[in-house]
Design a protein around this motif. Structure first.
Motif, PDB file in Angstrom:
ATOM      1  N   ALA A   7       0.788  -1.224   0.000  1.00 11.89           N
ATOM      2  CA  ALA A   7       0.000   0.000   0.000  1.00 11.89           C
ATOM      3  C   ALA A   7       0.825   1.281   0.000  1.00 11.89           C
ATOM      4  O   ALA A   7       1.853   1.377   0.669  1.00 11.89           O
ATOM      5  CB  ALA A   7      -0.910  -0.001   1.224  1.00 11.89           C
ATOM      6  N   THR A   8       0.342   2.269  -0.753  1.00  6.53           N
ATOM      7  CA  THR A   8       0.956   3.592  -0.694  1.00  6.53           C
ATOM      8  C   THR A   8       0.222   4.468   0.323  1.00  6.53           C
ATOM      9  O   THR A   8       0.765   5.451   0.798  1.00  6.53           O
ATOM     10  CB  THR A   8       0.917   4.292  -2.063  1.00  6.53           C
ATOM     11  OG1 THR A   8      -0.446   4.495  -2.444  1.00  6.53           O
ATOM     12  CG2 THR A   8       1.592   3.467  -3.110  1.00  6.53           C
ATOM     13  N   GLN A  22       8.617  -1.007   0.029  1.00  7.69           N
ATOM     14  CA  GLN A  22       8.394  -0.355  -1.255  1.00  7.69           C
ATOM     15  C   GLN A  22       6.906  -0.154  -1.490  1.00  7.69           C
ATOM     16  O   GLN A  22       6.137  -1.114  -1.458  1.00  7.69           O
ATOM     17  CB  GLN A  22       9.008  -1.180  -2.384  1.00  7.69           C
ATOM     18  CG  GLN A  22      10.522  -1.272  -2.294  1.00  7.69           C
ATOM     19  CD  GLN A  22      11.172   0.098  -2.250  1.00  7.69           C
ATOM     20  OE1 GLN A  22      10.780   1.020  -2.953  1.00  7.69           O
ATOM     21  NE2 GLN A  22      12.178   0.254  -1.391  1.00  7.69           N
ATOM     22  N   SER A  23       6.511   1.092  -1.722  1.00 11.34           N
ATOM     23  CA  SER A  23       5.081   1.380  -1.888  1.00 11.34           C
ATOM     24  C   SER A  23       4.680   1.165  -3.337  1.00 11.34           C
ATOM     25  O   SER A  23       4.687   2.075  -4.137  1.00 11.34           O
ATOM     26  CB  SER A  23       4.780   2.801  -1.441  1.00 11.34           C
ATOM     27  OG  SER A  23       5.511   3.733  -2.184  1.00 11.34           O
ATOM     28  N   GLY A  41      -5.473  -0.057  -2.667  1.00 11.08           N
ATOM     29  CA  GLY A  41      -6.396  -0.128  -1.559  1.00 11.08           C
ATOM     30  C   GLY A  41      -7.159   1.169  -1.394  1.00 11.08           C
ATOM     31  O   GLY A  41      -8.334   1.180  -1.004  1.00 11.08           O
ATOM     32  N   THR A  42      -6.495   2.273  -1.703  1.00 11.64           N
ATOM     33  CA  THR A  42      -7.167   3.569  -1.648  1.00 11.64           C
ATOM     34  C   THR A  42      -8.352   3.564  -2.614  1.00 11.64           C
ATOM     35  O   THR A  42      -9.447   4.007  -2.279  1.00 11.64           O
ATOM     36  CB  THR A  42      -6.176   4.693  -2.027  1.00 11.64           C
ATOM     37  OG1 THR A  42      -4.979   4.519  -1.280  1.00 11.64           O
ATOM     38  CG2 THR A  42      -6.757   6.053  -1.742  1.00 11.64           C
ATOM     39  N   THR A  43      -8.133   3.036  -3.809  1.00 13.87           N
ATOM     40  CA  THR A  43      -9.204   2.918  -4.785  1.00 13.87           C
ATOM     41  C   THR A  43     -10.301   2.005  -4.246  1.00 13.87           C
ATOM     42  O   THR A  43     -11.492   2.289  -4.392  1.00 13.87           O
ATOM     43  CB  THR A  43      -8.662   2.332  -6.108  1.00 13.87           C
ATOM     44  OG1 THR A  43      -7.672   3.202  -6.604  1.00 13.87           O
ATOM     45  CG2 THR A  43      -9.771   2.167  -7.128  1.00 13.87           C
ATOM     46  N   SER A  44      -9.881   0.930  -3.612  1.00 15.22           N
ATOM     47  CA  SER A  44     -10.845  -0.024  -3.078  1.00 15.22           C
ATOM     48  C   SER A  44     -11.762   0.646  -2.059  1.00 15.22           C
ATOM     49  O   SER A  44     -12.984   0.480  -2.091  1.00 15.22           O
ATOM     50  CB  SER A  44     -10.088  -1.199  -2.461  1.00 15.22           C
ATOM     51  OG  SER A  44     -10.947  -1.991  -1.713  1.00 15.22           O
ATOM     52  N   LYS A  53       0.282   6.894 -10.673  1.00 16.22           N
ATOM     53  CA  LYS A  53       0.786   5.705  -9.991  1.00 16.22           C
ATOM     54  C   LYS A  53       0.959   5.993  -8.503  1.00 16.22           C
ATOM     55  O   LYS A  53       1.702   6.870  -8.118  1.00 16.22           O
ATOM     56  CB  LYS A  53       2.120   5.281 -10.595  1.00 16.22           C
ATOM     57  CG  LYS A  53       2.622   3.978 -10.035  1.00 16.22           C
ATOM     58  CD  LYS A  53       3.843   3.516 -10.791  1.00 16.22           C
ATOM     59  CE  LYS A  53       4.433   2.276 -10.171  1.00 16.22           C
ATOM     60  NZ  LYS A  53       5.081   2.551  -8.890  1.00 16.22           N
ATOM     61  N   GLY A  54       0.225   5.265  -7.697  1.00 13.38           N
ATOM     62  CA  GLY A  54       0.318   5.427  -6.253  1.00 13.38           C
ATOM     63  C   GLY A  54      -0.356   6.702  -5.770  1.00 13.38           C
ATOM     64  O   GLY A  54      -0.724   7.571  -6.558  1.00 13.38           O
TER      65      GLY A  54
END
Lengths: 344, 278, 295
Positions: free
Chosen positions: A30-31, A56-57, A161-164, A196-197
């Motif tokens: 996750a970022t 690493q994110s 996960g943010t999108t989720s 990205k991220g």
């Protein structure tokens, strides 16, 4: 030629030996919690110089895939793994670490405040509302000088996960969203640019006048991007904050495996797009040294680490939940022996 | 028949257009170099060359581990790629006139055009998954695969330049064919081959895509072949797409360091080649 | 013996690449069928629907823009350096051009993101929008097909130029002199004698440039906007084959998505290999000798 090869080979061997005394634990995912994780790992390394945790994110999707493939020692995600995903990674634990908010940010220098209804938000991301002065936006923001220009929607290009969390919310408040793109770590976006991220989305919104995107609260604060006020489940306008995130978690029923969604939570002060973030570790650790170090780190994160959360815009876990997590951490084993219980 | 004046006019106009092409080609180059140098210099400091990256949102820190990582990964790539590439090249020059040689030559040519991201996928499946870890080795393997075809082709050319008489003299003295290839032919062509190696190294050092899912990245120093390793290129990418001004500055500085590295290698290659042919 | 093994290693490497791509991507291609995979324009990870069209489209459009911009400049530049400029200029200029070829793609991406994209957002795209052409419509975001096309054009320019120069050098001096002797101006000599002779080689050079553009990953990922959609406007964000592989491969969950991405890789591989074969045959035909690998 041969000498060169020999020298190079020797150098490699020697340098490897010089680094061998440090324990390197690799993680990815996750970022969303990257700002706090990178702080934690750096602090923990100062306390225990012989333990280096490399994180690493690459996005929650990457975290889940790589821990499933066991190419990393731990994963991280802010989307709970689905049952189907878990069957491919038996024995994997979700350890909640902190809570955060997914905030909607925008780049309109002339508009310091903005309110969006769930319908308007869904409309923008569905590509139905394309202009800043659309009536659906203007109605709730009578005083704002909304320009007659296009909204540049920014979303994630990686599995996130943010999108989720964000799409989980949209699917709850908008039937059209649910039937259309739906909820997931990576959906078929009807509109917009991909970054990205959390880093990439923040960067793109920051660079693009007229841009609007969703990201974790910490990124918005660090980059001083204005955040949209949202109408929550109880019909109240709420600003994203640590308090409103904690309010969203207050009434949540948390299952034993911690896989829970707290979007669109009831409560007058609850921020509607809140979520937990998890570290993913195997209950039975294959590597004795790493397993023990990892369990100790997790224990540290759930205690001393929690105190650093608020300063970095993450909400610490509720006390009752922490007690449960402690019990879970004590079940982490190396070759069948519980690591943390042995310490006591 | 068009008038002479018109024809001269067209001639003049086309010459001007072609000269304009030169200008058009040089403008982006000048802009790019100027920004990398000016913005890159602004962010350079002692820390930049000696520290590891700072946590998100904190200023300070450097890319020392990424500089070392790039050299390390490229070093591994050389250990694998140079013997393979040069060996294949010598084979092509010495014994490559048959159908097998033709096939190898053709394959090498075609391989040199394969997008580097594809090599990344293959290295992930072949090295990362079985080892169960992202590693400098995986990155090195990917870069080595990129080096082999170009090295093979340039080595072949250089070896073919070695006079037949030299080779025959050695064989006449009773030296075995294999030793002749190695100690007479290869040694004569060595200067040129070094040039080719330097160029291949310069190209490999600038690659990003094949490292994304092989060497991954690492915020610590690492010189263990079986662990994830930072590289300048991946670091530039991560910093460039981030929202932090401090990271943007670091991306430019890291780009300057990378350009200097690549530039020095290419320049060394040029000088070597020039001295040889003088 | 050792040498033969080393030589054959090249073949083994190639075989391994093909075998790996087929192993991971083959089953999903076989399942959906090549044609339905290629013509499907939906890429929906949540529902496990994978279509290649948006990426193929994006790759073709960006490479097309790149060629359109780079070809005239490259050929003009090559002509200027071989036919018009004094030799001194040629030797001075050849260094910066080779420099252009050596700049790593992530640095081009950095430049594209922080210099080109803001420039496109204002003033270039609003100005182009005044033409009211359908390819210049929509919001001037900066990130998109156009930005990617321009960055690619700059990147393939040295490739095409250097091969075009080589090709032009093979044109026999007698052809040029004959035309000049008949009273042609320098341009007429180029147009009627030099260019027709060099045409095949220049097409080959163009194809090699195209091959590089199709496979370019980092610089494109950084400026194209990463959106798997198909839009007519060059201002719109898009996606390319290598860019989607770079973004999604490390996180692809499940055999289906991994397979689909590997299948995209396979497509890209096949196209670039075919293009390279064709280009090298053309260039080789012109050089009439063992071809050298283009740097």
């Amino acid at each position: 030629m041969k000498k060169l090869t020999l020298i190079a080979g020797l150098t490699l061997a020697l340098s490897s030996a010089a680094f061998a005394d440090k324990l390197l634990i690799n993680g990815a995912g996750a970022t969303f919690p990257f700002p706090i994780y990178s702080k934690w790992f750096s602090e923990y390394n100062k306390l225990h110089p012989d333990i280096q945790i490399n994180y690493q994110s690459i996005g929650s999707g990457g975290g889940i895939k790589q821990i499933t493939e066991k190419t990393v020692d731990f994963g991280a995600s802010d989307a709970p793994m689905s049952d189907a995903e878990l069957t491919k990674a038996p024995g994997l634990l979700h350890i909640p670490t902190v809570m955060g908010a997914v905030v909607v940010v925008y780049n309109l220098p002339a508009v310091p405040q903005l309110r969006l209804t769930p319908e308007a938000l869904a409309g923008i991301f569905l590509g139905k509302i394309t202009s800043w002065n659309d009536p659906a936006i203007a109605k709730e923001n009578p005083k704002a000088k909304l320009p007659d220009s296009a909204i540049s929607v920014v979303h994630r290009s990686d599995g996130s996960g943010t999108t989720s969390v964000f799409t989980d919310y949209l699917a709850k408040v908008s039937p059209e969203w649910k039937a259309g793109p739906g909820a997931g770590k990576s959906v078929n976006w009807p509109a917009g640019l991909g970054g990205k991220g959390n880093e990439g989305v923040t960067g793109t919104v920051k660079q693009t006048e007229g841009g609007l995107g969703y990201l974790e609260l910490a990124y918005a604060n660090q980059n001083k991007l204005p955040m949209v006020e949202l109408k929550n489940h109880d019909g109240q306008w709420v600003k994203p904050s640590l308090e409103s995130v904690s309010a969203a978690a207050a009434k949540a029923e948390i299952p034993a495996d911690y896989r829970v969604s707290i979007t669109d939570a009831p409560g007058k002060d609850a921020y509607p797009i809140s979520g937990f973030t998890w570290l993913l570790v195997y209950q039975e650790q294959a590597d004795a040294q790493k397993g023990e170090a990892m369990a100790r780190f997790l224990w540290w994160a759930e205690h001393d680490g929690q105190k650093q959360a608020a300063a970095l815009d993450y909400a610490p876990l509720p006390h009752a939940l922490l007690k449960k997590v402690e019990k879970t951490l004590e079940t982490i084993t190396v070759q069948g022996k519980a690591v943390l219980a042995a310490r006591k | 028949m068009k008038s002479l004046g018109l024809r001269r006019g067209v001639n003049w106009a086309m010459t001007a257009l072609c000269a304009l092409a030169l200008l058009v080609a040089l403008v982006p180059l000048a802009s790019l170099l100027w920004l990398v140098i000016s913005r890159g210099l602004a962010g350079l400091s002692w820390d930049f060359f000696t520290s590891t990256p700072a946590p998100v949102g904190e200023s300070g820190g450097g890319v020392a581990n990424a500089i070392a990582g790039t050299l390390y990964i490229v070093g591994i790539a050389c250990l694998i790629g140079v013997p393979l590439g040069v060996g294949a090249g010598v084979y092509l020059a010495e014994r490559g006139d048959g159908p097998l040689g033709g096939a190898i030559r053709f394959t090498a040519e075609v391989l040199s055009g394969v997008p580097s991201i594809i090599i990344g996928i293959v290295a992930y499946a072949l090295v990362v998954l079985p080892m169960r870890r992202f590693s400098a080795l995986a990155g090195g393997v990917a870069l080595a695969v990129l080096m082999v075809p170009t090295l093979a082709r340039s080595t072949e050319e250089l070896v073919r330049l070695v006079p037949r008489s030299l080779r025959e003299a050695s064989l006449a003295l009773g030296v075995s064919e294999w030793r002749t290839s190695l100690s007479v032919v290869l040694r004569t062509a060595l200067g040129g081959i070094l040039t080719a190696i330097l160029l291949a190294v310069a190209r490999a050092a600038g690659e990003t895509a094949p490292l994304l899912f092989t060497a991954l990245n690492n915020q610590y120093w690492n010189l263990r072949a079986d662990q994830p390793t930072a590289s300048l290129t991946v670091q530039i990418y991560n910093y460039a797409v981030s929202p932090y001004q401090d990271w943007h500055d670091k991306a430019w500085s890291a780009a300057l360091v990378l350009l200097l590295l690549v530039g020095t290698l290419s320049l060394a290659a040029r000088l070597l080649a020039r001295n040889r042919f003088r | 013996m050792v040498l033969t093994v080393l030589g054959a290693a090249v073949l083994v490497v190639a075989a391994v690449i093909v075998a790996e791509l087929l192993r991971v991507g083959g089953p999903s291609l076989a399942q959906t069928g090549l044609w339905s995979f290629v013509k499907n324009s939906v890429w929906d990870v949540t529902r496990d629907v994978y279509g290649a069209l948006p990426f193929i489209y994006g790759t073709l459009v960006t490479s097309g823009v790149a060629l359109l911009l780079a070809l005239p400049v490259s050929v003009g530049l090559a002509l200027f350096l071989t036919e018009m400029a004094p030799p001194r200029v040629r030797s001075i200029v050849s260094f910066p051009i080779s420099l252009l070829a050596g700049i790593p793609s992530v640095v081009y991406g950095l430049w594209g993101l922080f210099v080109l994209v803001p420039l496109l957002r204002r003033p270039v795209e609003p100005l182009l929008a005044r033409t009211h052409l359908p390819i210049f419509t929509g919001a001037p975001i900066g990130l998109g097909y156009l930005a990617a096309g321009i960055v690619l054009a700059i990147m393939i320019l040295p490739t095409i130029t250097s091969i075009a120069i080589e090709v032009l050098r093979t044109v026999p001096g007698s052809l040029r002199e004959a035309a000049l002797a008949l009273g042609a101006t320098r341009w007429e000599a180029i147009r009627t004698a030099v260019l027709p002779y060099a045409r095949t080689g220049i097409i080959g050079a163009t194809m090699l440039g195209l091959g590089r553009a199709l496979g370019e990953t980092m610089a494109v990922t950084m400026v194209i906007g990463n959106s798997p959609t198909i839009r007519a406007s060059l201002f719109a964000p898009g996606y390319t084959l290598p860019a989607v592989i770079a973004n999604e491969f490390a996180e692809a969950s499940g055999a289906q998505q991994t397979g689909a991405l590997a299948a995209l890789g396979l497509l890209l591989f096949a196209v670039t290999v075919l293009l390279n074969i064709a280009a090298r045959l053309l260039v080789r035909a012109v050089r009439r000798g063992p071809a050298r690998v283009a740097a």
